[in-house]
Write an enzyme that holds these catalytic residues in place. Sequence first.
Site, short mmCIF file in Angstrom:
data_model
loop_
_atom_site.label_atom_id
_atom_site.label_comp_id
_atom_site.label_asym_id
_atom_site.label_seq_id
_atom_site.Cartn_x
_atom_site.Cartn_y
_atom_site.Cartn_z
N GLU A 47 -8.50 8.90 1.80
CA GLU A 47 -7.25 8.24 2.57
C GLU A 47 -7.53 7.09 3.19
O GLU A 47 -8.42 8.13 4.49
CB GLU A 47 -5.97 8.51 2.77
CG GLU A 47 -5.58 8.07 3.38
CD GLU A 47 -4.27 8.96 4.39
OE1 GLU A 47 -3.15 8.82 3.94
OE2 GLU A 47 -4.23 9.31 5.41
N TRP A 48 -7.41 5.49 3.51
CA TRP A 48 -8.19 4.55 4.04
C TRP A 48 -6.45 4.56 5.22
O TRP A 48 -5.84 4.26 5.23
CB TRP A 48 -8.63 3.62 4.27
CG TRP A 48 -9.13 2.43 5.18
CD1 TRP A 48 -9.76 3.02 6.01
CD2 TRP A 48 -9.36 1.42 5.34
NE1 TRP A 48 -10.39 2.26 7.25
CE2 TRP A 48 -10.02 0.94 6.73
CE3 TRP A 48 -9.04 -0.28 4.33
CZ2 TRP A 48 -9.85 -0.72 6.62
CZ3 TRP A 48 -8.77 -0.92 4.68
CH2 TRP A 48 -9.91 -1.50 6.07
N ARG A 83 -0.68 4.20 8.57
CA ARG A 83 1.01 4.62 9.08
C ARG A 83 1.43 4.15 10.60
O ARG A 83 0.90 3.68 11.38
CB ARG A 83 0.17 6.09 9.79
CG ARG A 83 0.92 7.13 10.25
CD ARG A 83 1.80 7.79 9.01
NE ARG A 83 1.25 8.35 7.94
CZ ARG A 83 2.00 7.47 6.18
NH1 ARG A 83 2.02 7.00 6.37
NH2 ARG A 83 0.28 8.53 5.39
N HIS A 144 6.87 11.18 8.22
CA HIS A 144 6.87 12.25 8.56
C HIS A 144 7.29 12.27 10.00
O HIS A 144 7.73 11.17 10.96
CB HIS A 144 5.05 11.60 9.24
CG HIS A 144 4.21 11.41 7.93
ND1 HIS A 144 3.78 9.84 7.68
CD2 HIS A 144 3.18 12.13 7.35
CE1 HIS A 144 3.54 10.41 6.50
NE2 HIS A 144 3.10 10.99 6.20
N LYS A 171 6.24 12.35 -0.68
CA LYS A 171 5.57 13.02 0.48
C LYS A 171 6.05 13.39 1.80
O LYS A 171 6.60 12.45 2.42
CB LYS A 171 3.93 12.54 0.82
CG LYS A 171 3.18 13.26 1.57
CD LYS A 171 2.05 12.43 2.38
CE LYS A 171 1.81 12.79 3.41
NZ LYS A 171 0.48 12.05 4.40
N SER A 233 -6.65 13.16 10.56
CA SER A 233 -5.33 12.45 11.16
C SER A 233 -4.40 13.49 10.97
O SER A 233 -2.94 12.38 11.70
CB SER A 233 -5.78 11.04 9.42
OG SER A 233 -5.24 12.18 8.72
N GLN A 237 -4.86 19.98 10.11
CA GLN A 237 -6.20 19.81 9.03
C GLN A 237 -7.26 20.77 8.91
O GLN A 237 -7.65 20.64 10.07
CB GLN A 237 -6.69 18.10 9.09
CG GLN A 237 -5.22 16.83 8.41
CD GLN A 237 -5.90 15.33 8.59
OE1 GLN A 237 -6.91 15.56 8.45
NE2 GLN A 237 -4.75 15.24 8.18
#
Length: 251
Positions: A47-48, A83, A144, A171, A233, A237
């Site tokens: 994921e960039w 994002r 999110h 998601k 990110s 994680q």
Amino acid sequence: MTNAVTVKNITFQEGETLICVPLIGKTLDEILGNAHGLVDAGADIIEWRVDHFTQVRDMTQVMAALAEIRGALKALPLLFTFRSKKEGGETEISDEAYFALNREAARSGLVDVIDIELFNDEAQIHALVDDAHAAGVKVIMSNHDFHKTPAQEDIIYRLRRMQDLGADLPKIAVMPQSPQDVLTLLAATLTMKEKYATRPLITMSMGKSGGVSRVTGRLFGSAMTFGTVGQASAPGQIAIAKLREVMDILS
């Protein structure tokens, strides 16, 4: 039973959890240095996070960077994500610029998946989803919440809304304030998978206490989790080698 979603050489499907690793950097040199380090890291998809790129407001520079990233990653599938600041991102841009950026990426032939945030104008979402699909690009639709975990019913509602808007992969990522919040996310995921899902889901509870949700996707129904090689990110994680080891033990 949900329908599988194939992206290049990988397939999102029930009972499997793929690992995505974020590619982060402020400059092109930093991004490419990190990209070369990801090729042999064992990720399924990269994921960039383009919102970290200092020249993100310059479309020409973004597309030039994207071409170089595509070359560096070789055959690895690429997810293009801006994002927004309100959902935990690094940079704020206008809604017009957000949709233009994603549309250009989708049409470039350089990306395999784009991320569209749910809480945007629905007419613009529909148009962008249509453009992405016309270009052969899959869509993750996302939400999110870095402050709390919504009620189970609300999580399910948002995931179902993403399906209705044409997402290939709905998601949601939420922040737990208690162990019960982690259970709420897992219960919502399982209920969604068993009752409403027509396609694979991606869900996670963030932070250290939410870590269990990142390694139990095969059990509860999340088709992708996020690991790290270097900079994370999002909170919680896990390094990719440890993540895959724990997932294999639990499977």
